[in-house]
Enzyme design. Structure first.
Site, short mmCIF file in Angstrom:
data_model
loop_
_atom_site.label_atom_id
_atom_site.label_comp_id
_atom_site.label_asym_id
_atom_site.label_seq_id
_atom_site.Cartn_x
_atom_site.Cartn_y
_atom_site.Cartn_z
N ARG A 69 -30.23 -6.94 -2.85
CA ARG A 69 -29.96 -5.49 -2.92
C ARG A 69 -31.17 -4.68 -2.46
O ARG A 69 -31.02 -3.65 -1.81
CB ARG A 69 -29.57 -5.09 -4.35
CG ARG A 69 -28.13 -5.46 -4.68
CD ARG A 69 -27.57 -4.60 -5.78
NE ARG A 69 -27.28 -3.23 -5.35
CZ ARG A 69 -27.10 -2.23 -6.20
NH1 ARG A 69 -27.20 -2.41 -7.50
NH2 ARG A 69 -26.81 -1.02 -5.75
N HIS A 118 -31.31 5.70 -14.49
CA HIS A 118 -31.07 4.25 -14.51
C HIS A 118 -32.17 3.46 -13.80
O HIS A 118 -31.98 2.31 -13.45
CB HIS A 118 -29.70 3.93 -13.89
CG HIS A 118 -28.56 4.48 -14.72
ND1 HIS A 118 -27.28 4.64 -14.23
CD2 HIS A 118 -28.52 4.88 -16.00
CE1 HIS A 118 -26.51 5.14 -15.19
NE2 HIS A 118 -27.24 5.30 -16.27
#
Ligand code: OAD
Ligand code: ZN
Length: 245
Positions: A69, A118
């Protein structure tokens, strides 16, 4: 759909504007959202990857997923929606973005005041001594990255399931919601709490609540204005409208 003339007029006299963003603002950069048709959670079970126990059990697997990612996110670019938000920041005395995204694209687009609820996938730290570790270092290692200072496991600086949000970011986000004249909820399904409570906090405190999303969400009935569309199309139009006299 375009912003109403009422909204544009309101923005012209607004002092404090705050924004909540979700995966949808990065969709046009090529980052998959979580819950859509090709959503990330369809391919990977979050409980297997995005939690601390899974990481301790199998750091190799979790790191494979995060390195992949990281590499994908490094390759992509901010889209016109991110860029328009960075432009908007310059037009108001008080403007902030609270994001649920970890992709760092708001900062890369030039936004300065960004609260990351986050975390940020381009940061990493040691679980033992909390030392920060650069992304380059992490991506250089083929194995599970280890701390040079104490030998502890390095983890990505993202919030996993069951973990608390960073409290300073949350407090800043909540303060921004309470003080906003206009509050935008953009590209988020608005179902993951506590982030999803921010637009409601803003509205209760008197903000005019605007939602930008190609689909209706749980928030839509409570929004003062719903602009149906992609953030990469709608946000540049708003900047344009504000800049023309
Ligand atoms: P979701 O995947 O739940 O929602 C994405 C939203 O973006 C949907 O409402 C889409 O309709 C909308 N959307 C899609 N394309 C768009 C576009 N081009 N412009 C504007 N909107 C678009 O993602 P989030 O709401 O961000 O948490 O999910 C919230 C949290 O759930 C994530 O931060 C993640 C996940 O669990 C953690 O990892 C802690
Ligand atoms: Zn350490």
């Amino acid at each position: 759909m375009a912003a109403s003339s009422r909204l544009i007029a309101m923005l012209r006299s607004a002092r404090a504007v705050a924004v909540l963003t979700g995966a949808g603002v990065s969709a046009e950069s090529g980052v998959p959202t979580f819950r859509g048709e090709n959503g990330l959670w369809r391919k990977f079970r979050p409980e297997e990857l995005a939690n601390f126990e899974a990481f301790i059990r199998n750091p190799q697997l979790v790191w494979e997923w995060y390195k992949e990612r990281k590499r994908v996110i490094q390759r992509i670019q901010p889209n016109p929606g991110h860029i328009a938000l960075a432009e908007l920041e310059k037009l108001f005395p008080d403007f902030s973005i609270t994001t649920q995204n970890i992709d760092n694209l708001h900062r890369r687009a030039g936004s300065k005041k960004v609260f990351e609820l986050h975390g940020n996938i381009e940061r990493n730290y040691c679980v033992q001594c909390r030392a920060d570790v650069s992304n380059e270092k992490v991506l250089q290692t083929d194995d599970v990255p280890r701390c040079e200072k104490c030998g502890g496991l390095i983890r990505p600086d993202v919030v996993w399931f069951g973990e608390l949000l960073p409290s300073d970011e949350w407090e800043s986000a909540e303060t921004a919601a309470r003080h906003a004249d206009v509050y935008f909820s953009i590209g988020t399904s608005a179902i993951v709490y506590p982030a999803a409570s921010l637009p409601l906090i803003a509205k209760r405190a008197g903000a005019f609540l605007v939602e930008i999303n190609p689909e209706e969400t749980a928030l839509t009935p409570g929004a003062d204005e719903f602009i149906e569309g992609n953030s990469g199309a709608v946000l540049p139009q708003i900047v344009e409208a504000l800049k023309t006299k």
